[in-house]
Scaffold this motif. Structure first.
Motif, PDB file in Angstrom:
ATOM      1  N   ALA A   1       0.821  -1.219   0.000  1.00 27.91           N
ATOM      2  CA  ALA A   1       0.000   0.000   0.000  1.00 27.91           C
ATOM      3  C   ALA A   1       0.851   1.263   0.000  1.00 27.91           C
ATOM      4  O   ALA A   1       0.315   2.359   0.008  1.00 27.91           O
ATOM      5  CB  ALA A   1      -0.921   0.001   1.221  1.00 27.91           C
ATOM      6  N   CYS A   2       2.171   1.108  -0.016  1.00 24.51           N
ATOM      7  CA  CYS A   2       3.066   2.264   0.092  1.00 24.51           C
ATOM      8  C   CYS A   2       3.669   2.609  -1.269  1.00 24.51           C
ATOM      9  O   CYS A   2       4.062   1.731  -2.027  1.00 24.51           O
ATOM     10  CB  CYS A   2       4.199   1.965   1.080  1.00 24.51           C
ATOM     11  SG  CYS A   2       3.618   1.741   2.765  1.00 24.51           S
ATOM     12  N   ARG A   3       3.750   3.894  -1.516  1.00 27.46           N
ATOM     13  CA  ARG A   3       4.437   4.396  -2.701  1.00 27.46           C
ATOM     14  C   ARG A   3       5.450   5.431  -2.208  1.00 27.46           C
ATOM     15  O   ARG A   3       5.067   6.478  -1.693  1.00 27.46           O
ATOM     16  CB  ARG A   3       3.447   5.039  -3.663  1.00 27.46           C
ATOM     17  CG  ARG A   3       4.093   5.569  -4.952  1.00 27.46           C
ATOM     18  CD  ARG A   3       3.067   6.311  -5.787  1.00 27.46           C
ATOM     19  NE  ARG A   3       2.012   5.434  -6.233  1.00 27.46           N
ATOM     20  CZ  ARG A   3       2.029   4.728  -7.359  1.00 27.46           C
ATOM     21  NH1 ARG A   3       3.098   4.811  -8.157  1.00 27.46           N
ATOM     22  NH2 ARG A   3       1.021   3.964  -7.699  1.00 27.46           N
ATOM     23  N   VAL A   4       6.727   5.122  -2.338  1.00 23.43           N
ATOM     24  CA  VAL A   4       7.755   6.012  -1.805  1.00 23.43           C
ATOM     25  C   VAL A   4       8.671   6.493  -2.917  1.00 23.43           C
ATOM     26  O   VAL A   4       8.933   5.768  -3.886  1.00 23.43           O
ATOM     27  CB  VAL A   4       8.594   5.329  -0.696  1.00 23.43           C
ATOM     28  CG1 VAL A   4       7.723   4.919   0.471  1.00 23.43           C
ATOM     29  CG2 VAL A   4       9.353   4.131  -1.234  1.00 23.43           C
ATOM     30  N   ASP A   5       9.140   7.705  -2.772  1.00 26.08           N
ATOM     31  CA  ASP A   5      10.139   8.262  -3.680  1.00 26.08           C
ATOM     32  C   ASP A   5      11.510   7.824  -3.173  1.00 26.08           C
ATOM     33  O   ASP A   5      11.843   8.045  -2.006  1.00 26.08           O
ATOM     34  CB  ASP A   5      10.025   9.790  -3.695  1.00 26.08           C
ATOM     35  CG  ASP A   5      10.778  10.414  -4.854  1.00 26.08           C
ATOM     36  OD1 ASP A   5      12.011  10.363  -4.834  1.00 26.08           O
ATOM     37  OD2 ASP A   5      10.127  10.942  -5.761  1.00 26.08           O
TER      38      ASP A   5
END
Length: 487
Positions: free
Chosen positions: A24-28
């Motif tokens: 569920a995580c979207r990280v740069d």
């Protein structure tokens, strides 16, 4: 010159920015490698987590230090930090770190027994907490955030409430000038452990932030990683010239800002002598202290700007709003009489502040640390600006005209310092839990030094307290939105 220094130092490394989706995580995330290094199979990897109110770019020196070993370094912006969207909570940051490790492992980009988990402050605590699940080759926790209410650290100051099991090949450090509770809790993580591969190192001469730019700390981390991964250690460090370049460019912007504001601000007739209703110095400072205490007591029960959704930044904005309103209510006639101003003066002050904000944050984002505001942060700007304006407008009218610049500036600084110390009192004595008010105090102190100098210049040129308050509020809102995590 600063730009040349910065980009010359970057030529030795490849830095690839990616959007990593894990669960569920979207990280740069930035992936850093040593340029033109011979390809090797399973040399190893380092996953490096930043601290609270920090970002991946401020970890660049340590990341490049690990890259010198020939390993691949993965440095994510945790939720609500840098260019990764919110919502930040300590648990969400830990969960996203866990999902990232699983995603990198599932794709074969990292292998647990060839990977070091490393981190600073909150990131150090996350590395320690994820290690028992991920089973990495080793862990490096630089000044890890406390995870137990001991050594003067009270429960409301904790990001995480329980200490993890410490695995073999774990290095934990704390600087000489760390807060005592943080250093003592870090050392206690290894208390009673006889495994020689688990060590605590005290770092002489280091503070909580300086460890990120210390060649000594970088060498220690390199040696630990090389031993654990069983790879050669060339004992070479990246240059800190890029950091000097970043500072040099910032100094250049400061030197240009004075002439820039003088040209931009509308010249007005000299401001009239002080109004008899302007309080004397002693009364003004007493009022500031009393109003600040009243504000923190109000905020114990209700934070009016909770809708900002900034981790502890909503508290700071609410303090500015409540304290500013109370100061204005103490002097209603003075407030009404001073509010009028010429539109040109207001537009010039606003334009100058916006341009300076973009110059400084753009420069720092290119050189030293992530500072460019995302759209998610800009959306919080109007509300924070309003709160900051109320507080700074109250300061401007109660300080009176700029007839004695040096004396007035000293009183200005003292008033802001007293207000901030009251918030620190609320953190340590009233247990408000607003730990970032304490941790970020040195940065806000430096900011206020320069911002109030600029506001004084705007007031001198425009004879308008409103213009000076608008100028300061834009810069204060922008600076705060750079620092506080989105929640």
């Amino acid at each position: 010159v600063g730009a040349l220094w910065v980009f010359a130092e970057a030529r030795g490394y490849t830095e690839k920015r990616v959007n990593a989706v894990a669960g569920a995580c979207r990280v740069d995330m930035t992936i850093i490698q040593k340029r033109e290094l011979p390809a090797q199979v399973n040399t190893g990897a380092v996953v490096l987590f930043h601290g609270l109110a920090a970002n991946k770019y401020i970890m660049r020196y340590l990341a490049r230090s690990f890259a010198e070993l020939g390993v691949t370094v993965y440095v994510p912006d945790l939720p609500g930090h840098g260019r990764t969207g919110g919502k930040f909570t300590p648990d969400n940051a830990e969960d996203c770190g866990r999902s990232l490790l699983r995603g990198l492992s599932a794709r074969g980009l990292i292998v647990p027994d060839h990977t070091i988990l490393a981190g600073h402050s909150m990131g150090g605590a996350i590395a320690l907490r994820l290690a028992p699940e991920f089973r990495p080759a080793g862990v490096i926790a630089l000044s890890p955030a406390p995870m137990q209410a001991k050594n003067g650290v009270t429960p409301e100051k904790l990001l995480f409430q329980n200490r993890p099991a410490i695995l073999p090949n774990t290095l934990i450090t704390a600087g000489q000038f760390e807060p005592k509770g943080l250093a003592a809790n870090a050392q206690e993580l290894v208390a009673g452990i006889t495994d020689p591969t688990i060590q605590f190192h005290a770092l002489p001469g280091q503070s909580h932030v300086s460890v990120l730019f210390s060649p000594g700390v970088a060498k220690l981390s390199q040696a630990w990683a090389a031993r654990v991964l069983n790879i050669p250690n060339p004992a070479e460090l990246p240059s800190l010239l890029y950091l000097g370049g970043g500072v040099l460019g910032f100094v250049g912007i400061l030197l240009l800002s004075g002439p820039f504001l003088r040209e931009l601000a509308t010249v007005a007739p000299e401001e009239a002598p002080g109004d008899s209703r302007v309080p004397g110095t002693l009364r003004f400072l007493i009022e500031m202290v009393l109003v600040s205490f009243l504000a923190i007591f109000v905020l114990r029960d209700h934070v009016p700007l909770r809708a900002l959704h900034l981790f502890e930044g909503d508290y700071l904005a609410s303090f500015f709003l409540v304290a500013g309103v109370l100061l204005l209510l103490l002097h209603p006639k003075l407030t009404v009489r001073k509010v009028a101003a010429k539109p040109g003066a207001l537009l010039g002050a606003a334009a100058g502040a916006v341009i300076l904000h973009l110059l400084v944050t753009g420069w720092f984002d290119l050189t030293v640390t992530g500072a460019w505001l995302t759209l998610q942060r800009w959306g919080r700007f109007p509300l924070f600006f309003l709160a900051a304006f109320v507080f700074l407008y109250a300061l401007e009218i109660l300080l009176g005209p700029v007839s004695e610049p040096r004396k007035r500036l000293g009183i200005d600084y003292l008033a802001i310092l007293l207000a901030w110390l009251v918030m620190v009192f609320g953190t340590f004595v009233l247990h408000s839990g607003q730990i970032l008010v304490v941790l970020l105090m040195p940065y806000f102190a430096l900011f206020f030094v320069f911002m109030r100098l600029g506001a004084r210049l705007v007031r001198q040129r425009t004879a308008s307290p409103t213009a000076a308050a608008i100028f300061g509020a834009i810069l204060l809102a922008g600076f705060s939105l750079v620092l506080f995590p989105v929640s």
